[in-house]
Design a protein around this motif. Structure first.
Motif, PDB file in Angstrom:
ATOM      1  N   VAL A  52     -46.554  31.518 -19.666  1.00  0.00           N
ATOM      2  CA  VAL A  52     -45.467  31.290 -18.720  1.00  0.00           C
ATOM      3  C   VAL A  52     -45.829  31.932 -17.387  1.00  0.00           C
ATOM      4  O   VAL A  52     -46.109  33.126 -17.321  1.00  0.00           O
ATOM      5  N   GLN A  53     -45.803  31.142 -16.332  1.00  0.00           N
ATOM      6  CA  GLN A  53     -46.067  31.647 -14.982  1.00  0.00           C
ATOM      7  C   GLN A  53     -44.749  32.154 -14.412  1.00  0.00           C
ATOM      8  O   GLN A  53     -43.835  31.379 -14.128  1.00  0.00           O
ATOM      9  N   ALA A  57     -40.713  29.057  -9.498  1.00  0.00           N
ATOM     10  CA  ALA A  57     -39.255  28.944  -9.459  1.00  0.00           C
ATOM     11  C   ALA A  57     -38.765  27.918 -10.476  1.00  0.00           C
ATOM     12  O   ALA A  57     -39.504  27.024 -10.893  1.00  0.00           O
ATOM     13  N   PHE A  58     -37.502  28.041 -10.863  1.00  0.00           N
ATOM     14  CA  PHE A  58     -36.880  27.063 -11.752  1.00  0.00           C
ATOM     15  C   PHE A  58     -37.004  25.676 -11.138  1.00  0.00           C
ATOM     16  O   PHE A  58     -36.832  25.493  -9.929  1.00  0.00           O
ATOM     17  N   GLU A  60     -35.704  21.733 -12.162  1.00  0.00           N
ATOM     18  CA  GLU A  60     -34.988  20.830 -13.053  1.00  0.00           C
ATOM     19  C   GLU A  60     -35.965  19.804 -13.624  1.00  0.00           C
ATOM     20  O   GLU A  60     -36.755  19.207 -12.897  1.00  0.00           O
ATOM     21  N   GLY A  61     -35.953  19.636 -14.954  1.00  0.00           N
ATOM     22  CA  GLY A  61     -36.819  18.676 -15.620  1.00  0.00           C
ATOM     23  C   GLY A  61     -38.162  19.237 -16.052  1.00  0.00           C
ATOM     24  O   GLY A  61     -38.878  18.600 -16.813  1.00  0.00           O
ATOM     25  N   ALA A  62     -38.522  20.425 -15.570  1.00  0.00           N
ATOM     26  CA  ALA A  62     -39.798  21.049 -15.951  1.00  0.00           C
ATOM     27  C   ALA A  62     -39.606  21.853 -17.239  1.00  0.00           C
ATOM     28  O   ALA A  62     -38.496  21.979 -17.753  1.00  0.00           O
ATOM     29  N   LEU A  63     -40.681  22.404 -17.759  1.00  0.00           N
ATOM     30  CA  LEU A  63     -40.616  23.221 -18.972  1.00  0.00           C
ATOM     31  C   LEU A  63     -40.304  24.666 -18.575  1.00  0.00           C
ATOM     32  O   LEU A  63     -41.183  25.513 -18.475  1.00  0.00           O
ATOM     33  N   ASN A  64     -39.033  24.934 -18.323  1.00  0.00           N
ATOM     34  CA  ASN A  64     -38.548  26.243 -17.898  1.00  0.00           C
ATOM     35  C   ASN A  64     -38.344  27.140 -19.112  1.00  0.00           C
ATOM     36  O   ASN A  64     -37.931  26.679 -20.170  1.00  0.00           O
ATOM     37  N   LYS A  86     -31.591  34.718 -18.986  1.00  0.00           N
ATOM     38  CA  LYS A  86     -32.325  35.062 -17.776  1.00  0.00           C
ATOM     39  C   LYS A  86     -33.540  34.152 -17.626  1.00  0.00           C
ATOM     40  O   LYS A  86     -34.377  34.051 -18.528  1.00  0.00           O
ATOM     41  N   TYR A  87     -33.650  33.483 -16.487  1.00  0.00           N
ATOM     42  CA  TYR A  87     -34.808  32.637 -16.208  1.00  0.00           C
ATOM     43  C   TYR A  87     -36.046  33.519 -16.121  1.00  0.00           C
ATOM     44  O   TYR A  87     -36.054  34.549 -15.463  1.00  0.00           O
ATOM     45  N   VAL A  88     -37.120  33.117 -16.817  1.00  0.00           N
ATOM     46  CA  VAL A  88     -38.348  33.907 -16.870  1.00  0.00           C
ATOM     47  C   VAL A  88     -39.466  33.266 -16.050  1.00  0.00           C
ATOM     48  O   VAL A  88     -40.214  33.940 -15.362  1.00  0.00           O
TER      49      VAL A  88
END
Length: 99
Positions: A52-53, A57-58, A60-64, A86-88
């Motif tokens: 995970v990088q 940034a977040f 939409e539609g990506a592998l968050n 929490k967004y990582v």
């Protein structure tokens, strides 16, 4: 795909195969994918190692990737949309483990 190969060509160093020119490891987190992530359609299978990088940034539609646990028990989930937690960062690559 050619753009990725040019940006991060395969390399071998000390007997380990990898990809060159990624940010230093302090910006990358590794976690293990679980079946309930539901991303088998893009090759993220159970027990894959997910890189995970953190600096991305977040999107939409990506592998968050989100930490849906607490500070003591980190539980990671992947989602194409915002979820509670929490967004990582975003998934950079995975490695499938067979044994």
């Amino acid at each position: 795909m050619n753009g990725l190969l040019q940006a991060h060509p395969p390399t071998i160093s000390y007997g380990v195969i990898g990809c060159s020119m990624y940010e230093n490891e302090s910006s990358i987190l590794c976690c293990v994918a679980k079946d309930d992530w539901g991303f088998g359609d893009v090759g993220v299978i159970d027990d894959s190692i997910v890189f995970v990088q953190r600096k991305l940034a977040f999107k939409e539609g990506a592998l968050n990737v989100f930490n849906v646990g607490d500070s003591e028990n980190k539980v990671y989930k992947m989602s194409r949309h915002k979820i509670s937690g929490k967004y990582v960062g975003r998934a950079l690559m995975t490695v499938n483990q067979f044994e």
